[in-house]
Design an enzyme around this catalytic site. Structure first.
Site, PDB file in Angstrom:
ATOM      1  N   ARG A 275     -10.264   1.060  -9.957  1.00 40.91           N
ATOM      2  CA  ARG A 275      -9.351   0.487 -10.833  1.00 40.91           C
ATOM      3  C   ARG A 275      -9.676   0.593 -12.365  1.00 40.91           C
ATOM      4  NH1 ARG A 275      -5.262  -2.739  -8.794  1.00 40.91           N
ATOM      5  NH2 ARG A 275      -6.846  -3.079  -6.950  1.00 40.91           N
ATOM      6  N   CYS A 341      15.584   5.193  -0.251  1.00 42.77           N
ATOM      7  CA  CYS A 341      16.513   4.203   0.336  1.00 42.77           C
ATOM      8  C   CYS A 341      15.891   3.056   1.005  1.00 42.77           C
ATOM      9  CB  CYS A 341      17.158   5.097   1.631  1.00 42.77           C
ATOM     10  SG  CYS A 341      18.012   6.402   1.100  1.00 42.77           S
ATOM     11  N   GLU A 342      15.416   2.296   0.050  1.00 40.88           N
ATOM     12  CA  GLU A 342      14.522   1.005   0.121  1.00 40.88           C
ATOM     13  C   GLU A 342      14.867   0.080  -0.809  1.00 40.88           C
ATOM     14  OE1 GLU A 342      12.535  -0.256   2.777  1.00 40.88           O
ATOM     15  OE2 GLU A 342      12.644   1.786   3.940  1.00 40.88           O
TER      16      GLU A 342
HETATM   17  C1  LIG Z   1     -11.419  -0.129  -2.924  1.00 40.81           C
HETATM   18  C2  LIG Z   1     -12.874  -0.092  -3.005  1.00 40.81           C
HETATM   19  C3  LIG Z   1     -13.442  -0.195  -4.078  1.00 40.81           C
HETATM   20  C4  LIG Z   1     -13.029   0.084  -5.655  1.00 40.81           C
HETATM   21  O1  LIG Z   1     -12.000  -1.001  -5.704  1.00 40.81           O
HETATM   22  P1  LIG Z   1     -11.435  -1.210  -7.077  1.00 40.81           P
HETATM   23  O2  LIG Z   1     -10.487  -2.259  -6.886  1.00 40.81           O
HETATM   24  O3  LIG Z   1     -10.492   0.075  -7.489  1.00 40.81           O
HETATM   25  O4  LIG Z   1     -12.419  -1.241  -8.184  1.00 40.81           O
HETATM   26  C5  LIG Z   1     -14.909  -0.016  -4.029  1.00 40.81           C
HETATM   27  N1  LIG Z   1     -15.410  -0.344  -2.794  1.00 40.81           N
HETATM   28  C6  LIG Z   1     -14.888  -0.434  -1.662  1.00 40.81           C
HETATM   29  C7  LIG Z   1     -15.534  -0.658  -0.354  1.00 40.81           C
HETATM   30  C8  LIG Z   1     -13.376  -0.340  -1.612  1.00 40.81           C
HETATM   31  O5  LIG Z   1     -12.808  -0.504  -0.521  1.00 40.81           O
END
Ligand SMILES: *Cc1c(COP(=O)(O)O)cnc(C)c1O
Length: 421
Positions: A275, A341-342
């Site tokens: 993220r 359609c939600e």
């Molecule tokens: C989703 C996930 C991430 C990344 O998470 P972010 O919130 O995008 O930083 C890293 N490791 C695992 C095991 C995940 O499931």
């Protein structure tokens, strides 16, 4: 406060739209690279530090190629994600395989690529041994249970399906060693979209302490601590991004005290963030298709929940800019909708926005992670193109939009002709 500026002006965006019809996702290379460099610099005190980009956040090989150049590895958790790493020419310890409930063919692929395998359960030591063979290096995912208070998205660790208990961790390293595993890593991830840097400091402390205990009891050297992903981003303008430099400084204090203090250095620190790396540098660009006045005022876009489902799924806030009306004084309250359609197909509810007209360009911010990637085809909706704004201003299409032919690709209409009813 976080500035919700765009990396392009109105004229530039209109020029892009003249070549690429809306809706589309566009990523800002400059922003991604700058953040990647900041991340690496913040941890430059730690020899061998590495961020493994969680490819599920934006699984586009063009973006990954940029991040690879910034010395990032790739964090995979499925066959397709491992295949992506393979096609990018990524090998060995450039790849972290953090999966759960894993099928044998994924372990085989991970072994073929020489990926670091991060086991989610103690029973998988034997499963991995039988299916793909044990590698020289093995990592285990720790679930601290009630040792750690949960955060909103991931919930309480005790309730989470991930990881091994504290007792199982000791047992797992013991078994792995007895089966000939020579090198060890450790992992945990207990937060998602967390903005408080102290949360990661505490996570590091928990992991460092466990490393000291495991090393003390078993006499093994743990080479790296993977602190997972979960670094949050300021979706709302009033929020503040995680101060990486501060977080790193505080983690270093814990490192000096617990790791160096117990003679356990060197220990490489890893992250597997998704993220924070691309989220703020991706934008969903769409146009106002219709305005509708009933019991409420609706602005219907040419994008829908298929292009970005976070608002519908989590009630998540995504900032919205009506391009060219940034400083518009006259505002109105809108529900900003898509065409699915939600009734939860809304990008915003009761949002105060500049007065809109059909044809206005609407940009939805922070769509660069878990945006296009979460797309789906319900209602026959098609996933949009992805574009990249290069550092020199050039725009490259890095994924074409789906067509109706793609939608029908898994159906056999020839067979249908022979199908008697
Ligand atoms: C989703 C996930 C991430 C990344 O998470 P972010 O919130 O995008 O930083 C890293 N490791 C695992 C095991 C995940 O499931």
């Amino acid at each position: 406060m976080t500035n919700k500026n765009l990396p392009f002006g109105k004229e530039k965006l209109e020029a892009i739209i003249s070549q690429h019809p809306t809706p589309f996702h566009i990523y800002d290379e400059k922003g991604i690279r700058a953040y990647a460099r900041r991340f690496n610099n913040a941890f430059d005190w730690n020899e061998g530090f590495k961020e493994y980009y969680a490819i599920k956040a934006a699984p586009n090989p063009y973006l990954m190629k940029i991040m690879k150049q910034e010395r990032f590895g790739i964090d995979c958790s499925s066959m397709a994600e491992l295949e992506m790493a393979d096609r990018l020419g990524m090998r060995g310890e450039e790849i972290m395989f953090t999966s759960n409930d894993t099928p044998d063919y994924e372990y085989l692929k991970a072994r073929e690529l020489g990926a670091i395998i991060n086991l989610d359960d103690i029973s998988h030591i034997e499963y991995l041994e039988k299916t793909a063979g044990l590698p020289e290096l093995l990592c285990f995912r720790y679930n601290p249970g009630n040792l750690k208070a949960g955060n909103l998205i991931i919930g309480h660790p005790e309730e989470a399906k991930y990881g091994l208990t504290r007792e199982q961790m000791f047992e797992a390293y013991r078994i792995a060693r007895s089966k000939g595993v020579k090198r060890f890593g450790i992992h945990t991830m207990v937060a998602s979209n967390e903005l408080d840097p102290e949360y990661f400091v505490e996570t590091a402390e928990i992991l460092f302490t466990l490393i000291a205990e495991i090393s003390g009891e078993l006499g093994i050297h743990i080479e790296f601590a993977n602190l997972g992903g979960g670094i949050g981003i300021p979706y709302r303008p009033e929020q503040k991004e995680v101060d990486l430099e501060y977080m790193s400084r505080r983690i270093r204090e814990k490192y000096d005290e617990i790791i160096t203090g117990n003679g356990l250095a060197p220990l490489r620190i890893y992250f597997e963030s998704g993220r924070a790396i691309t989220g703020p540098y991706g934008f969903l660009v769409s146009k106002v298709l219709h305005l509708k006045d009933t019991y409420k005022r609706f602005a219907g876009l040419d994008a829908c929940m298929v292009n970005l489902m976070r608002p519908a799924m989590y009630g998540a806030y995504h900032h919205i800019t009506v391009v060219g009306k940034e400083n518009g004084t006259t505002t109105q309250k809108y529900d900003v909708t898509g065409s699915l359609c939600e009734n939860n197909d809304k990008f915003a509810i009761d949002r105060e926005l500049p007065v809109m007209e059909p044809g206005d360009i609407v940009v939805i911010h922070d769509a660069g992670a878990h945006g296009h990637a979460m797309g789906f085809n319900y209602n026959g909706k098609l996933k949009s193109a992805e574009l990249l704004l290069r550092e020199d201003g050039e725009v490259v299409q890095i994924r074409r939009a789906e067509t109706v032919e793609d939608y029908f690709a898994t159906l056999d209409f020839e067979g249908l002709k022979q199908f008697a009813v």
